[in-house]
Design an enzyme around this catalytic site. Structure first.
Site, PDB file in Angstrom:
ATOM      1  N   ALA A 164      47.422  47.222  42.050  1.00 40.73           N
ATOM      2  CA  ALA A 164      46.296  45.695  41.150  1.00 40.73           C
ATOM      3  C   ALA A 164      46.370  46.367  39.645  1.00 40.73           C
ATOM      4  O   ALA A 164      45.855  46.858  39.502  1.00 40.73           O
ATOM      5  CB  ALA A 164      45.331  45.244  41.915  1.00 40.73           C
ATOM      6  N   CYS A 165      46.675  44.874  38.784  1.00 39.88           N
ATOM      7  CA  CYS A 165      45.915  45.425  37.835  1.00 39.88           C
ATOM      8  C   CYS A 165      45.182  44.424  37.276  1.00 39.88           C
ATOM      9  O   CYS A 165      44.941  44.111  38.070  1.00 39.88           O
ATOM     10  CB  CYS A 165      47.405  45.035  36.701  1.00 39.88           C
ATOM     11  SG  CYS A 165      47.649  43.636  36.650  1.00 39.88           S
ATOM     12  N   THR A 166      44.663  44.729  36.293  1.00 41.73           N
ATOM     13  CA  THR A 166      43.176  43.789  35.334  1.00 41.73           C
ATOM     14  C   THR A 166      43.980  42.264  35.974  1.00 41.73           C
ATOM     15  O   THR A 166      43.478  41.324  36.363  1.00 41.73           O
ATOM     16  CB  THR A 166      42.910  44.691  34.388  1.00 41.73           C
ATOM     17  OG1 THR A 166      43.618  43.972  33.845  1.00 41.73           O
ATOM     18  CG2 THR A 166      41.817  45.386  34.527  1.00 41.73           C
ATOM     19  N   GLY A 180      46.452  40.701  37.112  1.00 49.37           N
ATOM     20  CA  GLY A 180      46.746  41.070  38.351  1.00 49.37           C
ATOM     21  C   GLY A 180      48.749  40.323  38.393  1.00 49.37           C
ATOM     22  O   GLY A 180      48.366  39.453  38.875  1.00 49.37           O
ATOM     23  N   THR A 223      51.387  44.531  37.765  1.00 50.92           N
ATOM     24  CA  THR A 223      51.110  44.597  38.814  1.00 50.92           C
ATOM     25  C   THR A 223      52.615  44.782  39.183  1.00 50.92           C
ATOM     26  O   THR A 223      53.228  45.557  40.351  1.00 50.92           O
ATOM     27  CB  THR A 223      50.294  43.301  39.634  1.00 50.92           C
ATOM     28  OG1 THR A 223      49.033  43.710  39.049  1.00 50.92           O
ATOM     29  CG2 THR A 223      50.563  43.573  41.432  1.00 50.92           C
TER      30      THR A 223
END
Length: 103
Positions: free
Chosen positions: A8-10, A12, A16
């Site tokens: 999960a990245c900031t 999304g 990701t």
């Protein structure tokens, strides 16, 4: 070796899915099984089953944000990294995991 991962990245979106692809490619290249769950702006995809988690030798948490469902991994060996590590150094990460598991 069997691995599971949550990515999960900031934002999304981009990191990701890039991180997911890189982790799968690196693990499979070295002969390992891996299942990856993504958590992003469109929700959770590829949700890990209890069986997936129970059978895993290690959980990779490639996350830049708080993720949900982390209690599922309470009694599992885990490694926490950023998505950028998964994107830029996934092969080195899998090598490090192999060394940790064998120790």
């Amino acid at each position: 070796m069997k691995l599971v991962a949550v990515v999960a990245c900031t934002s999304g979106i981009a990191h990701t899915y890039i991180a997911k692809k890189k982790l799968i490619k690196a693990a499979e290249k070295r002969g390992h099984l891996i299942k990856v769950e993504t958590q992003g702006t469109i929700g959770t995809e590829g949700k890990l089953s209890k069986k997936d988690i129970d059978e895993a030798d290690l959980v990779i948490m490639a996350t830049d944000i708080q993720t949900t469902g982390n209690e599922r991994f309470e009694n599992k060996k885990k490694i926490k990294i950023s998505t950028s590590i998964a994107v830029k150094a996934s092969e080195q990460l899998i090598e490090k995991i192999e060394n940790e598991i064998q120790s």
